[in-house]
Design a protein around this motif. Sequence first.
Motif, PDB file in Angstrom:
ATOM      1  N   ILE A  38       0.839  -1.198   0.000  1.00  0.00           N
ATOM      2  CA  ILE A  38       0.000   0.000   0.000  1.00  0.00           C
ATOM      3  C   ILE A  38       0.876   1.251   0.000  1.00  0.00           C
ATOM      4  N   ARG A  39       2.002   1.206   0.715  1.00  0.00           N
ATOM      5  CA  ARG A  39       2.936   2.336   0.725  1.00  0.00           C
ATOM      6  C   ARG A  39       3.467   2.600  -0.681  1.00  0.00           C
ATOM      7  N   ALA A  42       0.685   4.338  -2.583  1.00  0.00           N
ATOM      8  CA  ALA A  42       0.514   5.716  -2.124  1.00  0.00           C
ATOM      9  C   ALA A  42       1.607   6.615  -2.687  1.00  0.00           C
ATOM     10  N   THR A  49      -0.950   6.969   2.744  1.00  0.00           N
ATOM     11  CA  THR A  49      -1.598   5.653   2.861  1.00  0.00           C
ATOM     12  C   THR A  49      -3.004   5.822   3.431  1.00  0.00           C
TER      13      THR A  49
END
Length: 200
Positions: A38-39, A42, A49
């Motif tokens: 997810i990082r 983002a 995030t």
Amino acid sequence: MTSSPVGRRERKKAATRQAIADAALQLFLERGYDQVSIRDIADAADVSTTTVFKHFTGKEALVFDREDDRESELVAAVRQRPAGLSILDALRRHVLDTWLLLSEHPQIAEFSDLVDSTPVLRAYAEHMWTRHAGALGAAVADEIGVEHDDLACMALARFVLEIPALTRGRQDRRAAVEAVFDILARGWEPPGKQPARRGG
């Protein structure tokens, strides 16, 4: 005339959501689903995030970012069809107008490979397929005034949702879609069988 603040906010939210989904898909296709965090997403979309999680429940939802819209459109095709248009013909029109375009997307093969090769995405897709079938079957049942678990309505919904898989890779996808709907409209007959003659 200027847009209202609410309209601008909604458009900005939609644009941010789309940018996140686009960045995620690109990373998944380049690196593989399990190798992207997810990082990473983002950072690629230039958001936090927290912002990612405001728009999506998790990584799987990022892959299928338009599925809620597609389900709504499918149900609307039945419930909001023009007067005089049958349910089956409304679904035929919807599939021809929307799914054919989707099947011609330049990344569709890569996307299909990504889902097929990733167990968690396959499971998510199957769950989503079942949910879509339930929603479509219920919409059809409502239109004809029967219970939501009516077998004929559920069968129709499932057959319609199988059309993308059935027609994938066909030389003429439009003809293949039409052929499937013809079977649904008239019933199945063995290939080459001639209709029975009536009268003497």
